[in-house]
Motif scaffolding. Structure first.
Motif, mmCIF file in Angstrom:
data_model
loop_
_atom_site.group_PDB
_atom_site.id
_atom_site.type_symbol
_atom_site.label_atom_id
_atom_site.label_comp_id
_atom_site.label_asym_id
_atom_site.label_seq_id
_atom_site.Cartn_x
_atom_site.Cartn_y
_atom_site.Cartn_z
ATOM 1 N N SER A 1 -13.830 -0.414 5.116
ATOM 2 C CA SER A 1 -13.101 0.585 5.901
ATOM 3 C C SER A 1 -13.335 0.405 7.396
ATOM 4 O O SER A 1 -12.755 1.139 8.189
ATOM 5 C CB SER A 1 -13.555 1.991 5.509
ATOM 6 O OG SER A 1 -13.695 2.095 4.122
ATOM 7 N N ASP A 2 -14.194 -0.547 7.758
ATOM 8 C CA ASP A 2 -14.460 -0.850 9.163
ATOM 9 C C ASP A 2 -14.879 0.412 9.933
ATOM 10 O O ASP A 2 -14.322 0.734 10.982
ATOM 11 C CB ASP A 2 -13.179 -1.445 9.776
ATOM 12 C CG ASP A 2 -13.471 -2.254 11.025
ATOM 13 O OD1 ASP A 2 -14.646 -2.603 11.233
ATOM 14 O OD2 ASP A 2 -12.529 -2.517 11.791
ATOM 15 N N THR A 3 -15.876 1.107 9.391
ATOM 16 C CA THR A 3 -16.220 2.419 9.946
ATOM 17 C C THR A 3 -17.229 2.363 11.084
ATOM 18 O O THR A 3 -17.457 3.383 11.741
ATOM 19 C CB THR A 3 -16.808 3.327 8.837
ATOM 20 O OG1 THR A 3 -17.892 2.625 8.209
ATOM 21 C CG2 THR A 3 -15.761 3.681 7.813
ATOM 22 N N ALA A 4 -17.861 1.192 11.307
ATOM 23 C CA ALA A 4 -18.865 1.127 12.373
ATOM 24 C C ALA A 4 -19.097 -0.307 12.815
ATOM 25 O O ALA A 4 -18.766 -1.253 12.093
ATOM 26 C CB ALA A 4 -20.193 1.712 11.880
ATOM 27 N N GLY A 5 -19.646 -0.426 14.020
ATOM 28 C CA GLY A 5 -20.086 -1.738 14.504
ATOM 29 C C GLY A 5 -21.549 -1.940 14.160
ATOM 30 O O GLY A 5 -22.040 -3.064 14.117
ATOM 31 N N ALA A 6 -22.258 -0.834 13.934
ATOM 32 C CA ALA A 6 -23.668 -0.891 13.528
ATOM 33 C C ALA A 6 -24.057 0.475 12.982
ATOM 34 O O ALA A 6 -23.376 1.486 13.235
ATOM 35 C CB ALA A 6 -24.547 -1.266 14.712
ATOM 36 N N TRP A 7 -25.122 0.468 12.184
ATOM 37 C CA TRP A 7 -25.625 1.721 11.636
ATOM 38 C C TRP A 7 -27.110 1.841 11.986
ATOM 39 O O TRP A 7 -27.825 0.841 12.062
ATOM 40 C CB TRP A 7 -25.481 1.746 10.117
ATOM 41 C CG TRP A 7 -24.062 1.736 9.633
ATOM 42 C CD1 TRP A 7 -23.284 2.821 9.382
ATOM 43 C CD2 TRP A 7 -23.279 0.585 9.301
ATOM 44 N NE1 TRP A 7 -22.045 2.430 8.924
ATOM 45 C CE2 TRP A 7 -22.006 1.054 8.875
ATOM 46 C CE3 TRP A 7 -23.489 -0.796 9.357
ATOM 47 C CZ2 TRP A 7 -20.975 0.201 8.481
ATOM 48 C CZ3 TRP A 7 -22.460 -1.648 8.972
ATOM 49 C CH2 TRP A 7 -21.230 -1.150 8.544
ATOM 50 N N THR A 8 -27.540 3.057 12.194
ATOM 51 C CA THR A 8 -28.961 3.299 12.392
ATOM 52 C C THR A 8 -29.295 4.625 11.711
ATOM 53 O O THR A 8 -28.426 5.273 11.114
ATOM 54 C CB THR A 8 -29.300 3.307 13.894
ATOM 55 O OG1 THR A 8 -30.705 3.352 14.051
ATOM 56 C CG2 THR A 8 -28.668 4.484 14.617
ATOM 57 N N THR A 9 -30.541 5.019 11.813
ATOM 58 C CA THR A 9 -30.903 6.296 11.185
ATOM 59 C C THR A 9 -30.342 7.439 12.036
ATOM 60 O O THR A 9 -30.166 7.291 13.260
ATOM 61 C CB THR A 9 -32.430 6.453 11.104
ATOM 62 O OG1 THR A 9 -32.946 6.411 12.431
ATOM 63 C CG2 THR A 9 -33.059 5.347 10.279
ATOM 64 N N PRO A 10 -30.056 8.594 11.429
ATOM 65 C CA PRO A 10 -29.540 9.735 12.216
ATOM 66 C C PRO A 10 -30.490 10.097 13.361
ATOM 67 O O PRO A 10 -30.039 10.414 14.472
ATOM 68 C CB PRO A 10 -29.443 10.853 11.182
ATOM 69 C CG PRO A 10 -29.237 10.135 9.881
ATOM 70 C CD PRO A 10 -30.044 8.882 9.982
ATOM 71 N N ALA A 11 -31.789 9.984 13.112
ATOM 72 C CA ALA A 11 -32.752 10.350 14.152
ATOM 73 C C ALA A 11 -32.669 9.391 15.320
ATOM 74 O O ALA A 11 -32.699 9.786 16.490
ATOM 75 C CB ALA A 11 -34.164 10.340 13.567
ATOM 76 N N GLN A 12 -32.546 8.097 15.026
ATOM 77 C CA GLN A 12 -32.454 7.100 16.102
ATOM 78 C C GLN A 12 -31.181 7.311 16.907
ATOM 79 O O GLN A 12 -31.177 7.180 18.123
ATOM 80 C CB GLN A 12 -32.495 5.692 15.520
ATOM 81 C CG GLN A 12 -32.355 4.575 16.537
ATOM 82 C CD GLN A 12 -33.448 4.603 17.594
ATOM 83 O OE1 GLN A 12 -34.621 4.425 17.278
ATOM 84 N NE2 GLN A 12 -33.081 4.888 18.845
ATOM 85 N N LEU A 13 -30.090 7.623 16.184
ATOM 86 C CA LEU A 13 -28.831 7.819 16.893
ATOM 87 C C LEU A 13 -28.930 8.968 17.889
ATOM 88 O O LEU A 13 -28.473 8.874 19.037
ATOM 89 C CB LEU A 13 -27.677 8.085 15.923
ATOM 90 C CG LEU A 13 -26.360 7.944 16.670
ATOM 91 C CD1 LEU A 13 -25.712 6.608 16.423
ATOM 92 C CD2 LEU A 13 -25.448 9.086 16.425
ATOM 93 N N ALA A 14 -29.566 10.038 17.422
ATOM 94 C CA ALA A 14 -29.716 11.202 18.308
ATOM 95 C C ALA A 14 -30.569 10.857 19.522
ATOM 96 O O ALA A 14 -30.382 11.427 20.594
ATOM 97 C CB ALA A 14 -30.337 12.346 17.527
ATOM 98 N N ALA A 15 -31.464 9.868 19.341
ATOM 99 C CA ALA A 15 -32.388 9.545 20.431
ATOM 100 C C ALA A 15 -31.806 8.579 21.460
ATOM 101 O O ALA A 15 -32.410 8.351 22.495
ATOM 102 C CB ALA A 15 -33.658 8.935 19.836
#
Lengths: 230, 774
Positions: B172-186
């Motif tokens: 579905s091409d939903t992201a260029g990268a994934w990380t943890t929700p906590a890391q994203l918030a940081a």
């Protein structure tokens, strides 16, 4: 003493297990002789002819023809030896059906590297001498048995061989054609051609040969000089 | 053991060459069919399969955190038509710096605790999912390509150190990268942040159905943006559709080749056994028993060959499937058992059918006729050829051999066909590879790209290249560099065109060498303002032809333009207008280039040139980057397959020739004995046998080359046409005259290679034995 044209010394030829086809045969044939090799089926006649022609090699002993140790020749040298020194005439003619009479006759010379023009002239001369020149452009299948054998003889003489080997040359012919071929061989011998015939036909042997060698079970049973009937 | 079994067993043992050839031919045919079949299966709706396997999102929606509440987002899961949903996931646009310290174009990073779920089950290609702060999983696919060894490397986002723990794919091409929700918030930065929600609808086959779903969701929560799976599907299919006609063509070539050779081998085996069939019938074998005997004789080696072919095909397919998985985003782990069964069964059925057809004819012959059939060709056939060749100024053994094929015209035709298919395969393969490489080259015409340096501290997120302050100075610097071969300045804008809905990319070019960066299909290059160059999809959409005029609108100003040329330009799916920068300055007087593309002279060290240009441009506030010219994944797959299948087809063609020459030599063994008795040397015998395939080799080579060229043009044109393009002559006309000559001679090489072994046997044949053979 004349140097023999053919000299077999203690020749043995063995195929697989069983008794040898030729067993310790020694034989000398001088130039200009006409020799008939006689014997029943399985006596070793064709084996002897094959060894002299370089079509086969002895298991033991030596075969020397016209100064060449035939038993030591490789495949290529053997082919060149046949080309230069041997004329072969077969019972069933062995003419190539897809070549014309002239092309059949020219073939040994062309294999030896003779140009087509020169070969053509020599073939025309031979076919004329053997009385079949009118069939030069025909295919062998349209000729009678006697005519085919005359063509085969012409082919055998194409390279002016020292030795003419004939394997049952009248064996596949009717009486009249057989007579015709016998006359031809006699004439060739009279002209000085060394001839070795393999046959079980005593009439042919008596008509064409000056000497008969009788083989039995791979050995020379008799070796007799004949008074040639002409 | 029954009499029939004995006959079959002795037949298999006695005709060893034919037995081995049947086994090898079937093995190779099955191998190529397994490869072709598997690729066809893999290419059947690869996106749909990958999408189903991953429970892809029919709608990927973004929501502004300031405009919606968590309750609203949760409620969207129950919207009309929504069958399943995932999220909300926090997202951010992040500028990453790779382990070499190179900045990566800004990408969407999604905070997701795991890869699974009911929607968008992301597949890990390598490594593991991010489970702790400081970890990131990169998405593979169109957005980024990674070499081996990226996993475990340290990347950065601003000052934050990130460990790459995995590489993953989302259909579905939903992201260029994934990380943890906590890391994203940081993540630092105040760039755009959104919530991502992923939806599967109960019906989403049409744009209307997806739109209805979107509307239902929007009633519950206002969206900031969304992407339909149909758009992703369209892009994915246009990327991979090029493979399908190629595979069909090669699959058909392989199958026809296999049919021809198997037919030739089996029919040849039966025809040389006619006398044996006569003896069998004289002994009391019925026609049905004769047929069964010969079918059995063919099926035994064929079954062994088919089994080996299935194994070889499966083994060869594994690395290729790994590549197609990368290309298609699928998860195919091996060859489908259905493909194996179909191919092996089909090959054996083909062998049986050919054997039945050939042996039934022989079985129906009266015993006396069968016994009378000689082993030599029917006298009279091809005598004209013998007469003709005897006149040639060539050694007699050669002229004798040259005439041989004409004695058996049907067999000669089958050899010609076998060689022609081999030559066609080689020609087609080389042409296809060259064409695809030239398509790739169209995208790699420039060596270096020059852009203005980014100003730091601006807003995060993707930005267009910034226009140069002083383009004349940049041009002067580039032109003054030693090794500069040519350059083109490019300014980008958006325009509309009469008759085409939506905005279009406009590429405004400047500089003396712009023509070298495009490949024309028809018409001519720009000679001044008011002229445009477009691609085939544009012409199709606008209903225009080269020479027509069209009105463009730029910034509200109508700009009439004449279409002076059609170009092969796949950028933006071909919906792009290329024009002189002066054309658009009518509407945008300030328009200046934002990128320069530079080509270096042949033999120039690009890396050294780039470094030198970088240094020279620094005072101008510009940056030079070497453009990557790495081969495209699809080109690698196609080239690998082309080489592999061609090689197999050539081997099969060579085996076909060998089998026929063996039959020919056996049939002519008595004549061969006569020739040798008359003084033909082994070398002359070899020359005669090899000469016997020269005519068929040359005819087959020439015919095959012509067919190969035709096939290449048809397939390449079809491949381009299937995605709406016409190709330039540089992609279509890939064969030079010298190359064509060599390819024509390839047939001769196949023929001679196939004849070498039997020629050796003929040379070694003992005269006494040959003369006894009747």
């Amino acid at each position: 003493m004349t140097t023999p044209l053919i000299e077999l010394h203690e020749v043995t030829r063995r195929y697989d297990e069983g008794p040898p086809a030729l067993n310790d045969v020694s034989l000398s044939i001088a130039p200009g002789e006409a020799v008939a090799i006689l014997g029943p089926s399985g006596s070793g006649k064709s084996t002897l002819l094959n060894l002299v022609a370089g079509l086969d090699r002895p298991s033991a002993g030596t075969v020397t023809v016209d100064g060449v140790r035939v038993d030591q020749l490789g495949e290529a040298a053997s082919a060149k030896y046949r080309r230069a020194r041997i004329g072969l005439v077969f019972q069933f003619f062995n003419l190539l059906d897809d070549l014309t009479v002239a092309d059949n006759v020219m073939l040994p010379a062309q294999l030896a590297g003779m140009s087509r023009g020169t070969a053509e002239r020599r073939a025309t001369e031979l076919l004329g001498r053997l009385g079949v020149d009118r069939h030069a452009a025909a295919y062998p299948g349209r000729l009678s048995g006697g005519e085919r054998q005359r063509v085969a003889v012409a082919r055998a003489l194409m390279n002016k061989p020292a030795l003419l080997l004939a394997d049952e040359p009248t064996g596949a012919l009717d009486t009249a054609s057989g007579e015709d071929v016998m006359r031809l061989l006699t004439e060739l011998h009279a002209d000085g051609q060394t001839v070795v015939l393999v046959t079980h036909d005593l009439v042919l042997a008596e008509r064409c040969a000056t000497r008969t060698v009788q083989l039995l079970d791979g050995r020379v049973a008799t070796d007799t000089a004949l008074e040639v009937l002409r | 053991m029954s009499a029939l079994s004995r006959v079959v067993r002795s037949g298999v043992g006695r005709k060893r060459v034919q037995t081995v050839v049947i086994g090898l031919v079937v093995m190779i045919a099955v191998t190529s069919a397994v490869l072709g079949g598997s690729l066809l299966a893999a290419s059947q709706g690869p996106f749909d399969r990958a999408f189903d396997q991953q429970k892809g999102a029919h709608l990927s929606a973004q929501f502004d955190p300031g405009a919606v509440t968590g309750t609203q987002l949760a409620a969207t899961a129950g919207a009309t038509g929504v069958a399943a949903s995932a999220g909300p996931f926090r997202t951010a646009q992040v500028e990453l710096i790779d382990h070499f310290g190179h900045p990566v174009p800004p990408i969407i990073v999604v905070g997701r605790a795991d890869a699974g779920g009911t929607v968008d089950r992301v597949v890990l290609d390598e490594g593991r999912w991010a489970t702790a702060p400081g970890e990131i999983v990169l998405a593979s696919g169109d957005r980024m390509r990674f070499g081996r060894g990226v996993v475990g490397r340290q990347w950065k986002a601003g000052d934050t150190q990130l460990t790459v723990v995995g590489i993953a794919r989302s259909a579905s091409d939903t992201a260029g990268a994934w990380t943890t929700p906590a890391q994203l918030a940081a993540f630092a930065g105040d760039g755009p942040r959104t919530y991502q929600m992923l939806y599967r609808f109960s019906a989403a086959d049409t744009a209307e159905q997806v739109s209805a779903g979107r509307t239902a969701i929007e009633k519950l929560a206002p969206m900031a943006g969304s992407v339909s799976w149909l758009d992703i599907r369209r892009d994915a299919i246009s990327d991979t559709i090029l493979l399908v006609p190629f595979l069909i063509a090669f699959g058909l070539l392989g199958v026809v080749m296999a049919v021809l050779i198997i037919g030739n081998v089996i029919a040849g085996a039966v025809s040389t056994s006619t006398r044996r069939i006569g003896i069998l019938k004289a002994l009391g074998f019925t026609p049905a028993q004769v047929t069964r005997a010969y079918v059995g004789q063919a099926l035994i080696p064929a079954a062994v060959g088919a089994a080996l072919g299935v194994v070889a095909g499966n083994l060869l397919m594994l690395p290729i499937l790994a590549q197609t998985n990368q290309l298609y985003g699928t998860n195919d782990s091996g060859v489908s058992p259905a493909v194996d069964a179909l191919v092996a069964g089909g090959a054996l059925a083909l062998v049986a059918l050919t054997a039945v057809a050939a042996s039934a004819r022989a079985g129906r012959l009266r015993s006396v006729d069968a016994l009378a059939v000689g082993r030599t060709p029917q006298p009279g056939r091809g005598r004209w050829a013998t007469r003709l060749t005897s006149r040639l100024p060539l050694p007699r053994p050669v002229t004798l051999g040259l005439a041989h094929p004409f004695a058996r015209p049907v067999r000669a035709v089958s050899i010609v066909a076998a060689i022609a298919f081999g030559a066609a395969a080689v020609t087609f393969a080389i042409g296809l590879g060259t064409s695809l490489n030239r398509v790739q080259e169209v995208e790699d015409l420039a060596d270096i790209q020059v852009n203005a340096l980014h100003e730091k501290g601006a807003r995060p997120g993707p930005r267009e290249p910034e226009p140069f302050d002083d383009p004349a100075a940049i041009e002067q610097t580039i032109a003054g560099q030693t090794g500069t071969g040519g350059f083109m300045g490019v300014a980008r804008s958006e325009i509309t065109a009469a008759g085409i809905s939506g905005d279009l990319d406009a590429v405004a070019v400047t500089g003396p060498d712009s023509a070298r960066y495009y490949r024309m299909v028809s018409g001519r290059w720009l000679t001044g303002p008011g002229q445009i160059i477009v691609s085939t999809p544009f012409l199709t959409a606008a209903g225009k032809e080269v020479g027509d005029t069209i009105t463009l609108t730029s910034h509200g100003v109508a700009v009439p333009a004449t279409i002076v040329g059609e170009v092969f330009n796949p950028d933006n799916d071909g919906m792009q207008v290329v024009t002189d920068i002066a054309t658009l300055r009518v509407a945008e007087p300030e328009l200046v280039p934002s990128t320069y593309y530079v080509s270096v002279l042949s033999g120039t060290d690009i890396e050294a040139y780039t470094d030198s240009l970088k240094a020279a441009l620094q005072p101008e506030g510009a940056m030079a980057d070497e453009l990557s010219h790495g081969p495209d994944e699809m080109v690698i797959i196609v080239n690998t397959l082309t080489g592999l299948l061609s090689l197999m087809l050539i081997v099969v063609a060579g085996l076909g020739v060998m089998n026929t020459v063996v039959l020919e030599t056996r049939e002519r063994v008595h004549d061969l004995g006569v020739h040798k008795a008359l003084g033909m040397t082994p070398r002359q015998t070899t020359a005669m046998v090899i000469a016997s395939v020269v005519v068929t080799g040359v005819i087959g080579g020439v015919a095959g080359t012509a067919v190969g060229v035709l096939l290449q043009r048809t397939v390449i044109t079809e491949m381009a046409s299937s995605v709406g393009f016409r190709l330039p002559s540089s992609v279509l006309d890939v064969y030079g005259s010298g190359e064509l000559l060599l390819l024509g001679l390839a047939g001769l090489v196949i023929a001679v290679a196939g004849a070498l072994l039997p020629a050796g046997w003929a040379a070694k044949t003992r005269v006494a034995v040959a003369l006894r053979t009747e």
